[in-house]
Design an enzyme around this catalytic site. Structure first.
Site, PDB file in Angstrom:
ATOM      1  N   SER A 260       8.728   7.089   1.467  1.00  0.00           N
ATOM      2  CA  SER A 260       9.162   8.425   0.870  1.00  0.00           C
ATOM      3  C   SER A 260       7.896   8.835  -0.092  1.00  0.00           C
ATOM      4  O   SER A 260       7.524   8.138  -0.929  1.00  0.00           O
ATOM      5  CB  SER A 260      10.421   8.318   0.178  1.00  0.00           C
ATOM      6  OG  SER A 260      11.439   7.868   1.011  1.00  0.00           O
ATOM      7  N   SER A 261       7.658  10.294  -0.085  1.00  0.00           N
ATOM      8  CA  SER A 261       6.899  10.890  -0.853  1.00  0.00           C
ATOM      9  C   SER A 261       5.584  10.545  -0.853  1.00  0.00           C
ATOM     10  O   SER A 261       4.783  10.394   0.145  1.00  0.00           O
ATOM     11  CB  SER A 261       7.225  10.849  -2.198  1.00  0.00           C
ATOM     12  OG  SER A 261       6.758  11.701  -3.152  1.00  0.00           O
ATOM     13  N   LEU A 262       4.642   9.957  -1.820  1.00  0.00           N
ATOM     14  CA  LEU A 262       3.417   9.284  -1.803  1.00  0.00           C
ATOM     15  C   LEU A 262       3.583   7.972  -0.942  1.00  0.00           C
ATOM     16  O   LEU A 262       2.574   8.129  -0.184  1.00  0.00           O
ATOM     17  CB  LEU A 262       3.068   8.994  -3.189  1.00  0.00           C
ATOM     18  CG  LEU A 262       1.525   8.161  -3.055  1.00  0.00           C
ATOM     19  CD1 LEU A 262       0.620   9.139  -2.331  1.00  0.00           C
ATOM     20  CD2 LEU A 262       0.949   7.886  -4.432  1.00  0.00           C
ATOM     21  N   GLY A 264       4.753   8.396   2.027  1.00  0.00           N
ATOM     22  CA  GLY A 264       4.536   8.907   3.327  1.00  0.00           C
ATOM     23  C   GLY A 264       3.116   8.838   3.662  1.00  0.00           C
ATOM     24  O   GLY A 264       2.629   8.374   4.643  1.00  0.00           O
TER      25      GLY A 264
END
Length: 416
Positions: A260-262, A264
């Protein structure tokens, strides 16, 4: 491809969180509830916690009670009020367990874990309260998973230099024998304990076991061992897969990774270099982390955390430190199916996700792209305004990719 200067311009232009507030009263935006419009980063974190209540991380009333007692924008009052909620739930959970009310105890510990996570968030890396608050959260998480059926396990995954990665393994109650597994991880500031609310619960409901991890630069691996992040995340993910190979309840042909987020970026990088992954998910896509950060001042709300996670000595130095966190020349190697789930009104930007998608398509990657709309909700970064929807998108895609028959699973399943 766009020149790097054009990429930076497009990304900077799309950072909704940095836009000056036009409506200063609490209100609803396409990306969800904006509680303190004049303090957008704190409002974003509040929205994150508020959304996670629907996955058990708290209650709506407690979130608004805590917010009502805070001084808007004041990090110390943020810590104080979330600690009040966390302790209340923690103590109530302990009392419920002593009385034999195990379900209530689990509910309370899960809420306490969510509130301790919030309470820890704005503390400085060297604040003496930070690690103790984090470990209170872990205590509640471990007690919660210990009463799952089957019981979850806190595990240490051998990494390097005598350090282990902190993780939880939870087997799905649906399905016998060797199960597929989702390795669930956060990003810049999300941690293994939060993965229940963002990725893991949905996987377990669909017959997929989960390994929730704190990789380099995350959670307990950073806080206890001082292990900062790295661009070649296939290395720690490889260690996680090595661990899964030691278990007799894992289908090694069906291992997926979601970040999730970074995370990704971490997931896409690992999915491009680790051949044992059967599926990869960017829950929020990152094309070029240095370009997305751009030039940020030392008083940026996340400056301390960014430097802590990456080892940068200053915000000026940060873009150079994370220069390797980019997907150009990396996604070319992706062989497994790849899902990108991104909020259509992500307050941290949408352009990066489109760049990742376009590059993946151009390189022949089997990529699925889901840009979550305002109308369906979940349009914020990592669906923080509606994390259940994000889990459904991720879970259903995995079910299809892994050939899971949910009707057959439910015939003899225990509830999750």
């Amino acid at each position: 491809m766009l020149p790097s200067s054009d990429v930076e311009t497009e990304m900077a232009d799309s950072m909704l969180i940095d836009a000056e507030a036009q409506d200063h009263a609490p209100h609803f935006e396409p990306y969800g509830w904006q509680h303190w419009p004049d303090h957008p980063w704190m409002s974003y974190q509040f929205r994150r916690g508020l959304g996670e209540t629907q996955e058990g991380a708290g209650t709506i009333s407690e979130c608004f009670q805590a917010a009502a007692r805070m001084v808007p924008g004041d990090e110390e009052s943020w810590h104080t009020e979330w600690m009040r909620v966390a302790r209340r739930n923690h103590e109530r959970g302990d009392r419920a367990e002593a009385s034999g009310h195990i379900q209530t105890a689990q509910n309370c510990w899960l809420r306490a874990a969510g509130s301790y996570r919030q309470a820890e968030f704005w503390l400085a890396p060297n604040d003496p309260r930070r690690l103790p608050t984090f470990e209170l959260m872990e205590t509640c998480s471990k007690r919660f998973i210990s009463y799952l059926d089957p019981a979850g396990e806190a595990v240490d995954i051998p990494y390097e230099n005598g350090v282990s990665l902190c993780a939880y393994f939870v087997r799905s109650p649906r399905g016998a024998g060797r199960q597929p597994v989702l390795i669930a991880m956060g990003g810049l500031d999300s941690i293994k304990d939060e993965m229940w609310f963002m990725q893991a619960h949905g996987a377990l409901q669909r017959g997929i076991s989960v390994l929730m991890i704190d990789g380099p630069g995350q959670g307990g691996t950073l806080r206890r061992h001082g292990v900062i992040s790295r661009h070649d995340y296939e290395v720690p993910i490889g260690r996680c897969i090595d661990y899964l190979a030691t278990r007799d309840d894992v289908d090694m042909g069906r291992i997926a990774l979601c970040g999730s987020s970074l995370g990704g970026y971490y997931a896409a990088r690992a999915g491009s270099y680790e051949p044992r992954l059967a599926a990869c998910i960017s829950h929020g896509a990152i094309w070029d982390f240095a370009a997305q950060i751009g030039e940020r001042p030392e008083d940026h709300p996340l400056a301390n955390h960014l430097k802590w996670v990456t080892g940068a000595k200053s915000m000026r130095e940060l873009p150079e430190v994370v220069r390797g966190f980019r997907l150009e020349g990396v996604l070319d190697r992706m062989k497994c199916p790849y899902l990108i789930v991104h909020g259509g009104h992500d307050v941290l930007g949408v352009q990066a996700a489109k760049l990742v998608r376009d590059y993946a398509v151009a390189k022949g990657v089997d990529v699925t792209f889901h840009l979550v709309s305002e109308e369906e909700t979940g349009a914020d970064h990592c669906q923080h305004d509606n994390p259940t929807l994000g889990q459904e998108i991720i879970g259903d895609w995995l079910v299809e990719r892994f050939g899971i028959d949910e009707r057959a699973l439910r015939a003899s399943a225990r509830p999750v």
